[in-house]
Design an enzyme around this catalytic site. Structure first.
Site, PDB file in Angstrom:
ATOM      1  N   ARG A  75      -0.909  -8.713  13.654  1.00 43.41           N
ATOM      2  CA  ARG A  75      -1.441  -7.788  12.629  1.00 43.41           C
ATOM      3  C   ARG A  75      -2.272  -8.548  11.596  1.00 43.41           C
ATOM      4  O   ARG A  75      -3.321  -8.085  11.159  1.00 43.41           O
ATOM      5  CB  ARG A  75      -0.282  -7.049  11.929  1.00 43.41           C
ATOM      6  CG  ARG A  75       0.289  -5.923  12.776  1.00 43.41           C
ATOM      7  CD  ARG A  75       1.690  -5.535  12.364  1.00 43.41           C
ATOM      8  NE  ARG A  75       1.774  -4.898  11.065  1.00 43.41           N
ATOM      9  CZ  ARG A  75       2.920  -4.757  10.390  1.00 43.41           C
ATOM     10  NH1 ARG A  75       4.060  -5.215  10.897  1.00 43.41           N
ATOM     11  NH2 ARG A  75       2.927  -4.159   9.229  1.00 43.41           N
ATOM     12  N   LYS A  83       0.847  -1.215   0.000  1.00 46.45           N
ATOM     13  CA  LYS A  83       0.000   0.000   0.000  1.00 46.45           C
ATOM     14  C   LYS A  83       0.877   1.259   0.000  1.00 46.45           C
ATOM     15  O   LYS A  83       0.686   2.162  -0.805  1.00 46.45           O
ATOM     16  CB  LYS A  83      -0.926   0.013   1.232  1.00 46.45           C
ATOM     17  CG  LYS A  83      -1.847  -1.183   1.341  1.00 46.45           C
ATOM     18  CD  LYS A  83      -2.755  -1.093   2.547  1.00 46.45           C
ATOM     19  CE  LYS A  83      -2.075  -1.206   3.897  1.00 46.45           C
ATOM     20  NZ  LYS A  83      -1.432  -2.509   4.175  1.00 46.45           N
ATOM     21  N   ARG A 139      11.713  -5.292   5.294  1.00 47.93           N
ATOM     22  CA  ARG A 139      11.449  -3.881   4.994  1.00 47.93           C
ATOM     23  C   ARG A 139      12.437  -2.941   5.685  1.00 47.93           C
ATOM     24  O   ARG A 139      12.774  -3.102   6.857  1.00 47.93           O
ATOM     25  CB  ARG A 139      10.026  -3.513   5.432  1.00 47.93           C
ATOM     26  CG  ARG A 139       9.745  -2.024   5.283  1.00 47.93           C
ATOM     27  CD  ARG A 139       8.292  -1.680   5.322  1.00 47.93           C
ATOM     28  NE  ARG A 139       7.598  -2.233   6.454  1.00 47.93           N
ATOM     29  CZ  ARG A 139       6.278  -2.278   6.553  1.00 47.93           C
ATOM     30  NH1 ARG A 139       5.516  -1.802   5.586  1.00 47.93           N
ATOM     31  NH2 ARG A 139       5.709  -2.791   7.616  1.00 47.93           N
ATOM     32  N   ARG A 197     -10.220   0.760   7.965  1.00 55.12           N
ATOM     33  CA  ARG A 197      -9.668  -0.527   8.347  1.00 55.12           C
ATOM     34  C   ARG A 197     -10.675  -1.414   9.078  1.00 55.12           C
ATOM     35  O   ARG A 197     -10.359  -2.517   9.490  1.00 55.12           O
ATOM     36  CB  ARG A 197      -8.490  -0.286   9.277  1.00 55.12           C
ATOM     37  CG  ARG A 197      -7.280  -1.071   8.878  1.00 55.12           C
ATOM     38  CD  ARG A 197      -6.199  -0.665   9.810  1.00 55.12           C
ATOM     39  NE  ARG A 197      -5.219   0.084   9.100  1.00 55.12           N
ATOM     40  CZ  ARG A 197      -4.021  -0.391   8.778  1.00 55.12           C
ATOM     41  NH1 ARG A 197      -3.668  -1.584   9.107  1.00 55.12           N
ATOM     42  NH2 ARG A 197      -3.170   0.346   8.121  1.00 55.12           N
ATOM     43  N   ARG A 205      10.776  -0.943  11.138  1.00 55.60           N
ATOM     44  CA  ARG A 205       9.632  -0.535  11.969  1.00 55.60           C
ATOM     45  C   ARG A 205       9.533  -1.440  13.185  1.00 55.60           C
ATOM     46  O   ARG A 205       9.782  -2.634  13.085  1.00 55.60           O
ATOM     47  CB  ARG A 205       8.339  -0.627  11.138  1.00 55.60           C
ATOM     48  CG  ARG A 205       7.993   0.683  10.488  1.00 55.60           C
ATOM     49  CD  ARG A 205       6.850   0.603   9.540  1.00 55.60           C
ATOM     50  NE  ARG A 205       5.675  -0.132   9.992  1.00 55.60           N
ATOM     51  CZ  ARG A 205       4.583  -0.262   9.274  1.00 55.60           C
ATOM     52  NH1 ARG A 205       4.498   0.314   8.090  1.00 55.60           N
ATOM     53  NH2 ARG A 205       3.565  -0.951   9.727  1.00 55.60           N
TER      54      ARG A 205
HETATM   55  P1  AP5 Z   1       4.788  -1.575   1.978  1.00 47.99           P
HETATM   56  O1  AP5 Z   1       4.500  -0.766   0.775  1.00 47.99           O
HETATM   57  O2  AP5 Z   1       5.448  -0.929   3.118  1.00 47.99           O
HETATM   58  O3  AP5 Z   1       3.455  -2.373   2.438  1.00 47.99           O
HETATM   59  P2  AP5 Z   1       2.155  -1.867   3.211  1.00 47.99           P
HETATM   60  O4  AP5 Z   1       0.997  -2.521   2.595  1.00 47.99           O
HETATM   61  O5  AP5 Z   1       2.158  -0.385   3.305  1.00 47.99           O
HETATM   62  O6  AP5 Z   1       2.427  -2.550   4.611  1.00 47.99           O
HETATM   63  P3  AP5 Z   1       2.239  -1.973   6.090  1.00 47.99           P
HETATM   64  O7  AP5 Z   1       3.019  -2.893   6.971  1.00 47.99           O
HETATM   65  O8  AP5 Z   1       2.562  -0.520   6.149  1.00 47.99           O
HETATM   66  O9  AP5 Z   1       0.723  -2.177   6.285  1.00 47.99           O
HETATM   67  P4  AP5 Z   1      -0.037  -2.219   7.623  1.00 47.99           P
HETATM   68  O10 AP5 Z   1      -1.416  -2.094   7.177  1.00 47.99           O
HETATM   69  O11 AP5 Z   1       0.275  -3.392   8.468  1.00 47.99           O
HETATM   70  O12 AP5 Z   1       0.609  -1.006   8.460  1.00 47.99           O
HETATM   71  P5  AP5 Z   1       0.224   0.514   8.651  1.00 47.99           P
HETATM   72  O13 AP5 Z   1       1.457   1.295   8.727  1.00 47.99           O
HETATM   73  O14 AP5 Z   1      -0.806   0.915   7.670  1.00 47.99           O
HETATM   74  O15 AP5 Z   1       5.651  -2.828   1.465  1.00 47.99           O
HETATM   75  C1  AP5 Z   1       6.147  -3.783   2.396  1.00 47.99           C
HETATM   76  C2  AP5 Z   1       7.541  -4.246   1.955  1.00 47.99           C
HETATM   77  O16 AP5 Z   1       7.424  -4.983   0.742  1.00 47.99           O
HETATM   78  C3  AP5 Z   1       8.508  -3.112   1.639  1.00 47.99           C
HETATM   79  O17 AP5 Z   1       9.789  -3.464   2.069  1.00 47.99           O
HETATM   80  C4  AP5 Z   1       8.469  -2.952   0.114  1.00 47.99           C
HETATM   81  O18 AP5 Z   1       9.699  -2.507  -0.431  1.00 47.99           O
HETATM   82  C5  AP5 Z   1       8.156  -4.386  -0.334  1.00 47.99           C
HETATM   83  N1  AP5 Z   1       7.296  -4.449  -1.509  1.00 47.99           N
HETATM   84  C6  AP5 Z   1       6.211  -3.695  -1.774  1.00 47.99           C
HETATM   85  N2  AP5 Z   1       5.640  -4.068  -2.940  1.00 47.99           N
HETATM   86  C7  AP5 Z   1       6.389  -5.096  -3.409  1.00 47.99           C
HETATM   87  C8  AP5 Z   1       6.312  -5.913  -4.568  1.00 47.99           C
HETATM   88  N3  AP5 Z   1       5.333  -5.764  -5.472  1.00 47.99           N
HETATM   89  N4  AP5 Z   1       7.238  -6.881  -4.720  1.00 47.99           N
HETATM   90  C9  AP5 Z   1       8.242  -7.057  -3.820  1.00 47.99           C
HETATM   91  N5  AP5 Z   1       8.368  -6.314  -2.699  1.00 47.99           N
HETATM   92  C10 AP5 Z   1       7.458  -5.342  -2.494  1.00 47.99           C
HETATM   93  O19 AP5 Z   1      -0.442   0.483  10.091  1.00 47.99           O
HETATM   94  C11 AP5 Z   1       0.361   0.197  11.225  1.00 47.99           C
HETATM   95  C12 AP5 Z   1      -0.491   0.128  12.483  1.00 47.99           C
HETATM   96  O20 AP5 Z   1      -1.119   1.400  12.718  1.00 47.99           O
HETATM   97  C13 AP5 Z   1      -1.646  -0.871  12.457  1.00 47.99           C
HETATM   98  O21 AP5 Z   1      -1.208  -2.180  12.781  1.00 47.99           O
HETATM   99  C14 AP5 Z   1      -2.569  -0.273  13.516  1.00 47.99           C
HETATM  100  O22 AP5 Z   1      -2.086  -0.566  14.799  1.00 47.99           O
HETATM  101  C15 AP5 Z   1      -2.438   1.213  13.280  1.00 47.99           C
HETATM  102  N6  AP5 Z   1      -3.428   1.721  12.310  1.00 47.99           N
HETATM  103  C16 AP5 Z   1      -3.173   2.092  11.035  1.00 47.99           C
HETATM  104  N7  AP5 Z   1      -4.311   2.480  10.402  1.00 47.99           N
HETATM  105  C17 AP5 Z   1      -5.301   2.350  11.318  1.00 47.99           C
HETATM  106  C18 AP5 Z   1      -6.713   2.571  11.259  1.00 47.99           C
HETATM  107  N8  AP5 Z   1      -7.306   2.998  10.162  1.00 47.99           N
HETATM  108  N9  AP5 Z   1      -7.435   2.309  12.370  1.00 47.99           N
HETATM  109  C19 AP5 Z   1      -6.832   1.866  13.513  1.00 47.99           C
HETATM  110  N10 AP5 Z   1      -5.503   1.628  13.619  1.00 47.99           N
HETATM  111  C20 AP5 Z   1      -4.745   1.869  12.534  1.00 47.99           C
HETATM  112 MG    MG Z   2       2.319   1.025   4.878  1.00 50.43          MG
END
Ligand code: AP5
Ligand code: MG
Length: 225
Positions: free
Chosen positions: A170, A13, A127, A88, A159
């Site tokens: 997660r 994402k 990552r 979410r 992270r």
């Molecule tokens: P990356 O692009 O970083 O993936 P991502 O989908 O953004 O993964 P996240 O871990 O950020 O998602 P998440 O939903 O768990 O965390 P968030 O920060 O939103 O890619 C991942 C890796 O893969 C990278 O190293 C990249 O280089 C590689 N990659 C990408 N695409 C690739 C491809 N096609 N091929 C190969 N490699 C690739 O949320 C964190 C926390 O915040 C949550 O757990 C929760 O506690 C809280 N939170 C966030 N939003 C909310 C909400 N709306 N409500 C309540 N709590 C929330």
């Molecule tokens: Mg992310």
């Protein structure tokens, strides 16, 4: 036009949001990034949510609601938003629909990035994020180097929630609370399923082709704002 990027942890994402923002002149609303900023700056919200995030659980809908209202009422960026990690759960999705209508805006596309768990775990464990420019890299799939990254490698960090225990939690939270949103958007005919296992550029090209019809409209809106 507003866009939602949907997918499990590690599905890409943030990676795709960074590319879409650049090409389409959009503004990224990354729920996770905003929450991590609060923690880094040790704000009152940051102190409250650190534990929750490290456990792989969701922060409260109230906290998210405040952040989302601030964003949707900002005239400089609204209608040009890409939501990464919001909504979410079903409650957040319904709330976003209500607010989007209230503020006279629209969701044009929801992209769902599909990737299997085994690959996701390797992506999350590999990552690395640049704490200087926020670009996202991966020591297995997408290494930072002199051609794709201008900052010093010393800025690359992991992270705190990218460890095996938190990752497991997660995924569980995602399956229980986030997956049900898919049918909500499918029924509204907004959902585009994307194969998130493809290479980063290929995924981006697929998304770009779907969004292309709105590019001219976006350019006008950008000039106007
Ligand atoms: P990356 O692009 O970083 O993936 P991502 O989908 O953004 O993964 P996240 O871990 O950020 O998602 P998440 O939903 O768990 O965390 P968030 O920060 O939103 O890619 C991942 C890796 O893969 C990278 O190293 C990249 O280089 C590689 N990659 C990408 N695409 C690739 C491809 N096609 N091929 C190969 N490699 C690739 O949320 C964190 C926390 O915040 C949550 O757990 C929760 O506690 C809280 N939170 C966030 N939003 C909310 C909400 N709306 N409500 C309540 N709590 C929330
Ligand atoms: Mg992310």
């Amino acid at each position: 036009m507003n866009v939602i990027l949907f997918g499990p942890p590690g599905s890409g994402k943030g990676t795709q949001a960074n590319k879409i923002v650049k090409v389409f002149n959009l503004h990224k609303f990354s729920a996770g990034d905003l929450l991590r900023e609060e923690i880094k700056n040790q704000t009152d919200i940051g102190k409250k949510i650190k534990d929750t995030i490290d456990k792989g659980q969701f922060v409260s809908d109230e906290i998210m609601n405040d952040l989302i209202i601030k964003t949707l009422t900002n005239d400089k960026i609204n209608s040009r938003l890409i939501f990464d990690g919001y909504p979410r759960n079903l409650n957040q999705a319904k709330n976003l629909n209500t607010l989007i209508k209230k503020y006279g805006q629209k969701i044009s596309f929801v992209f769902s990035l599909n990737v299997e768990k085994k690959i996701l775990i390797k992506r999350l464990l590999g990552r690395e994020i640049c704490s200087n420019c926020n670009l996202i890299f991966n020591k297995y799939y997408n290494q930072s180097n002199a051609t794709n990254h201008a900052c010093d490698p010393k800025f690359l960090v992991k992270r705190s929630d990218d460890n095996e225990n938190t990752i497991a939690s997660r995924f569980e939270t995602y399956s229980k609370k986030t997956l049900p949103i898919l049918s909500f958007y499918r029924e509204q005919k907004l959902l585009h399923d994307i194969n998130g296992k493809n290479e980063i550029e290929k995924i981006f090209e697929e998304i770009r082709a779907i969004m292309a019809p709105l590019q001219a409209w976006l350019c006008k809106l950008y000039l106007y704002k």
